[in-house]
Scaffold this motif. Structure first.
Motif, PDB file in Angstrom:
ATOM      1  N   ILE A  10       1.114  -1.144   0.217  1.00  0.00           N
ATOM      2  CA  ILE A  10      -0.025  -0.199  -0.055  1.00  0.00           C
ATOM      3  C   ILE A  10       0.919   1.178   0.138  1.00  0.00           C
ATOM      4  O   ILE A  10       1.448   1.385   0.804  1.00  0.00           O
ATOM      5  CB  ILE A  10      -0.769   0.124   1.282  1.00  0.00           C
ATOM      6  N   GLY A  11       0.802   1.999  -1.072  1.00  0.00           N
ATOM      7  CA  GLY A  11       1.760   3.127  -1.326  1.00  0.00           C
ATOM      8  C   GLY A  11       2.833   2.987  -2.279  1.00  0.00           C
ATOM      9  O   GLY A  11       3.637   2.237  -2.357  1.00  0.00           O
ATOM     10  N   ALA A  12       2.527   3.884  -3.435  1.00  0.00           N
ATOM     11  CA  ALA A  12       3.601   3.864  -4.395  1.00  0.00           C
ATOM     12  C   ALA A  12       4.393   5.156  -4.451  1.00  0.00           C
ATOM     13  O   ALA A  12       4.735   5.545  -5.546  1.00  0.00           O
ATOM     14  CB  ALA A  12       2.926   3.745  -5.898  1.00  0.00           C
ATOM     15  N   GLY A  13       4.759   5.422  -3.058  1.00  0.00           N
ATOM     16  CA  GLY A  13       5.902   6.640  -3.143  1.00  0.00           C
ATOM     17  C   GLY A  13       7.075   5.765  -3.282  1.00  0.00           C
ATOM     18  O   GLY A  13       7.167   4.724  -3.647  1.00  0.00           O
ATOM     19  N   THR A  46       7.002  11.783  -1.575  1.00  0.00           N
ATOM     20  CA  THR A  46       8.013  11.719  -2.580  1.00  0.00           C
ATOM     21  C   THR A  46       7.663  12.761  -3.697  1.00  0.00           C
ATOM     22  O   THR A  46       8.657  13.178  -4.393  1.00  0.00           O
ATOM     23  CB  THR A  46       7.808  10.331  -3.142  1.00  0.00           C
ATOM     24  N   SER A  47       6.438  13.063  -4.102  1.00  0.00           N
ATOM     25  CA  SER A  47       6.116  14.081  -5.048  1.00  0.00           C
ATOM     26  C   SER A  47       6.852  15.658  -4.794  1.00  0.00           C
ATOM     27  O   SER A  47       6.910  16.241  -5.910  1.00  0.00           O
ATOM     28  CB  SER A  47       4.640  14.185  -5.044  1.00  0.00           C
ATOM     29  N   HIS A  48       7.203  15.812  -3.580  1.00  0.00           N
ATOM     30  CA  HIS A  48       7.642  17.083  -3.709  1.00  0.00           C
ATOM     31  C   HIS A  48       9.015  17.458  -2.792  1.00  0.00           C
ATOM     32  O   HIS A  48       9.606  18.551  -2.575  1.00  0.00           O
ATOM     33  CB  HIS A  48       6.564  18.071  -3.139  1.00  0.00           C
ATOM     34  N   CYS A 153      12.235   8.643  -9.362  1.00  0.00           N
ATOM     35  CA  CYS A 153      13.105   7.426  -9.108  1.00  0.00           C
ATOM     36  C   CYS A 153      12.169   6.154  -8.684  1.00  0.00           C
ATOM     37  O   CYS A 153      12.311   5.360  -8.898  1.00  0.00           O
ATOM     38  CB  CYS A 153      14.171   7.649  -8.021  1.00  0.00           C
ATOM     39  N   ALA A 154      11.072   6.923  -8.208  1.00  0.00           N
ATOM     40  CA  ALA A 154      10.034   5.895  -7.861  1.00  0.00           C
ATOM     41  C   ALA A 154       9.340   5.086  -9.143  1.00  0.00           C
ATOM     42  O   ALA A 154       9.205   4.044  -9.397  1.00  0.00           O
ATOM     43  CB  ALA A 154       8.951   6.681  -7.048  1.00  0.00           C
TER      44      ALA A 154
END
Ligand code: FAD
Length: 808
Positions: A10-13, A46-48, A153-154
């Protein structure tokens, strides 16, 4: 979307993607990765993140996770752009204290195997031309660090995991529940339907507790708001068209960091009142409201260091949230609920290594690196209370860039866990340390007279902080007369039932099938033969054992025992730590003293070493173990807590005629070091086997099946590459603190695991794992302490009482 999977992440960071990548490389299939946001710019942290990787860390595992991440990201690109800029990092100093601190950080970086060097202000300015060299005293440079484009990177990791056929990624899918039936994970429930699965790995970061509480598993963490901003384009950076060409930079005296991003300058700051947000109040993404006044001071501080920023606008601002745990480390690994794993509180910096570690853990149960600092099982009950979580997360954010002395104790909360004789200790003016939240005397002010009596020299500077020469006085008093130690924090587990013996035999590397009353020192091993726990097993009756381990590792060891216990009800495991207080009474006068207060034969023949039995001290029922972690004659005395106060009084009264002193943790540590006793977490952990650690004598590979036996036999047949060595500093006035690099010229051989003065042998002692070729007595090496190189020599051990005459 499939309605079943072997594993749901659960979580695709960056953490979920890294775990999926590493698991699929280890051959896992049917991994389903779900995220509530769009892939791969999901709206999570991760997005920011600006993605700066500063790899320095006092924890060897954290340092290795960072280094591994840098190497991993280096190979990736996303949408035609690199994911990683190998520009290095610099930490600058503007005060003498910070200059010392970066020297220390440079040393332990080198000790853990990283390339690191000190720079003059002018050398810093050569690499970062917009800095004012006059504003700094120097810098510490790590060429292996750099800047990652985090969500890219993710994406790259996810692409590889998908291409291998191991994993499928789904965005726009919110997990609303985790189904646990008959004690183990069965499925996740999403807004798109139910997915049956064998295992779940929770990588939801700032939202972590929302799902884990439903399992239930407590994650002692909070989300914290943090902000950084980018300037308008700077003429001084005109022509910088790539994403990042200069080293990233930290100015920890002002809790700030910086990076160049094309022709703009990025400034981030921790220098403000922390904003703590409950995981339930996070919202749908990891963005938070910009707080203008939090950044005002950062603008001025940045100009002091980088004059071209004067008058420039910051036209791009980000306020985001990420996780701070109660001890500042990530939360990873298996939980008490079978099938439910977590990977939370991990920075971009460590995410590559974290994925590797989690994948190995899930595959073999024995990751390559030592996991003790990040294992989710490590938390004590008090660390899982709301007040503690709020207070410690706040503090860890506030202190993130502070100079923290390795012996510095937390200020709050205090007086949470105290022994029954706490008041007596206060009257003796104890200086309390708080291992595992327990108030334990480090030394006693009332013993100041021992300093003069035994001629203990003073110290100055860094090594004198949180230290007292009284520790040396208590050490010598124990060696020459007797010392009374509070050892209540020792973890005590009662293992009972018809299956108890078989269970402990399957976990212990030594033979614990011994007569009632026998005490056995043993390790428990991982499947690959690493030392997972270092403990004492006491057989109290045919099917009743006490398992005694360190107070700091209590929760980890309890989790290990419970995880391996049979499910048929034949074994009971009770944590009785809080039911018994304990005193250690050791020294050449210990028997004389005990004979005054206790009934029965206490001679060496009547109460031999490594045995245990019930004793009466007046009307106090005591369970006594004839063992010693300080290398002197004596006993560990366990009593039900309510008898504790009276036990202290009885021994204290009798002790006056034998020169007894109350002695603290400082003396305990230097005494054990002088005697060569290893400490789990320092000399011992899962990366070392009993042969390398000099503990082969605590194993019985021929006794029958036990966990780690095959690996142990294989390791026995190979000559160890490295060995734990005892060294002494050639100049008796020199000292070290631990974690310093040990070198042969410029070649780094290892790092110091423990350091302390051997007051009775008159030599300063160090332990370190060195390549086997160096493990010969008389070998000359050097220890780098701040900017000094201290000559040291490998010595035969133990330095104190090698003939074992003192303990009889
Ligand atoms: P995330 O990226 O937050 O991923 C968690 C994912 O879980 C999210 O995508 C979310 O959508 C998903 N999710 C949550 N709940 C559910 C649910 N119920 N169902 C489905 N999906 C769900 N680190 C560094 O190393 N260097 C830096 O320079 C740096 N700078 C930072 C600056 C800022 C402003 C911030 C906020 C953080 C910074 N960090 C930095 C920290 C770093 O960004 C994070 O620690 C890291 O990105 C966490 O990665 P993650 O995969 O665990 O979490």
């Amino acid at each position: 979307m499939s309605d079943s999977a072997r594993l749901v992440i659960i979580g695709a960071g960056i953490v979920g993607c890294s775990a999926a990548y590493h698991l699929s490389r280890l051959g896992w299939r049917e991994i389903l990765v779900l995220d509530q946001g769009p892939l791969y710019e999901t709206g999570g942290s991760t997005s920011h993140a600006p993605g700066i990787l500063f790899g320095t860390n006092p924890s060897p595992t954290m340092a290795r996770m960072a280094e591994y991440s840098a190497r991993l990201f280096d190979g990736f690109e996303f949408e035609g752009e690199p994911c990683w800029y190998p520009v290095g990092s610099i930490e600058v100093a503007t005060t003498p204290e910070r200059q010392q601190e970066i020297r220390r950080r440079c040393n332990y970086s080198r000790g853990f195997g990283a390339e690191a060097e000190m720079l003059s202000p002018e050398q810093v300015a050569e690499m970062v031309p917009i800095i004012d060299p006059g504003a700094i005293t120097g810098g510490f440079h790590r060429p292996g660090d750099g800047v990652a484009r985090a969500w890219q990177c993710a994406g790259a990791l996810a692409r590889e995991a998908t291409a291998s056929g191991g994993a499928e990624f789904r965005g726009g899918t919110s997990v609303t529940d985790i189904e646990v039936r008959d004690g183990r994970v069965r499925a996740v429930v999403t807004d798109q339907g139910r997915v049956a699965c064998e295992q779940v790995l929770l990588c939801t970061n700032i939202w972590g507790s929302v799902l884990s509480d439903r399992v239930p598993v407590t994650l002692p963490m909070m989300a914290c708001a943090h902000q950084y901003a980018l300037t308008e384009p700077l003429p001084e950076l005109a022509g910088e068209t790539g994403h990042c060409a200069m080293p990233a930079l930290r100015h920890q005296d002002r809790a700030m960091y910086f990076k160049q991003q094309a022709d703009r300058w990025c400034t981030g700051s921790y220098r403000h009142e922390p904003h703590i947000i409950s995981p339930y109040e996070v919202g749908t993404d990891a963005y938070w409201d910009w707080v203008e006044e939090d950044f005002a001071v950062a603008i001025d501080d940045a100009i002091e260091l980088f004059p071209p920023l004067r008058g420039r606008r910051y036209d791009s601002r980000v306020c985001g949230m990420f996780v701070f745990s109660v001890d500042g480390f990530p939360m990873m690994g298996p939980t008490a609920v079978p099938g439910f794993w977590v990977g939370v509180g991990i920075w971009v910096t460590h995410s590559g290594g974290a994925g590797k570690l989690i994948a190995e853990w899930m595959t073999s149960g024995a990751p390559e690196w030592d996991t003790r600092e990040m294992d989710i099982s490590r938390f004590f009950p008090h660390q899982q209370t709301r007040e503690y979580i709020g207070a410690r997360s706040w503090q860890n954010y506030a202190e993130v860039y502070d100079i923290v002395h390795p012996k510095q104790q937390m200020e709050k909360p205090r007086n949470l866990r105290v022994s029954p004789w706490h008041e007596q200790q206060r009257q003796l003016r104890a200086e309390f340390f708080v291992p595992a939240g327990w108030e334990v005397p480090q030394w006693y002010g009332a013993n100041a007279g021992l300093v003069e009596e035994f001629g203990i020299p003073p110290r100055a500077g860094w090594e004198a902080e949180h230290w007292s020469p009284i520790e040396g006085g208590e050490h010598m008093c124990t060696r020459e007369r007797a010392g009374l130690f509070d050892i209540s924090p020792i973890a005590k587990f009662e293992v009972t039932g018809r299956g108890a013996l078989g269970f402990l035999q399957r976990l212990a590397a030594n033979d614990v099938d011994r007569p009632v009353g026998k005490v056995v020192y043993t390790s428990m091993l991982t499947a690959s033969g690493g030392i997972r726990a270092d403990l004492t097993v006491v057989r109290r009756s045919a099917d009743n054992f006490w398992v005694l381990t360190g107070g700091a590792t209590r929760m980890l060891d309890l989790a290990w025992l419970r995880r391996h216990a049979p499910e048929d009800g034949s074994v009971g495991i009770a944590d009785v730590t809080s039911a018994y207080a304990a005193l250690g009474l050791w020294g050449p006068r210990a028997r004389d003293l005990m004979q005054e207060v206790a009934a029965g034969d206490l001679s060496h023949g009547g109460f031999p070493y490594y045995t245990a039995r019930h004793l009466e001290i007046g009307s106090i029922p005591v369970y006594a173990l004839r063992v010693s972690f300080v290398g002197e004659l004596g006993w560990e005395l366990y009593v039900p807590v309510e008898f504790g106060l009276r036990l202290w009084e009885a021994i204290w009264e009798a002790g006056s005629s034998w020169g007894l002193c109350a002695a603290g943790g400082g003396a305990f540590d230097s005494l054990r070091l002088e005697k060569g006793y290893r400490l789990w977490g320092s000399e011992l952990h899962t990366e070392y086997d009993p042969y390398e650690a000099g503990l082969a004598w605590t194993t019985r590979p021929e006794k029958g099946e036990f966990l780690g036996r095959e690996a142990l036999r294989r390791r026995r047949d190979q000559a160890p590459r490295r060995r734990l060595c005892c060294m002494t500093l050639d100049n008796p006035d020199d000292v070290a603190m631990g974690r310093e690099p040990v070198q042969d010229g410029e070649r780094v051989l290892g790092y110091v695991t423990s350091a302390g003065m051997g007051f009775a042998v008159g030599r300063f002692i160090l332990y370190a794992y060195l390549p086997s070729a160096y493990a010969r007595s008389g070998t000359r090496v050097q220890v780098r302490y701040f900017d000094r190189v201290l000559p040291a020599t490998v010595a035969d051990e133990p330095l104190y009482d090698p003939g074992r005459e003192k303990i009889s």
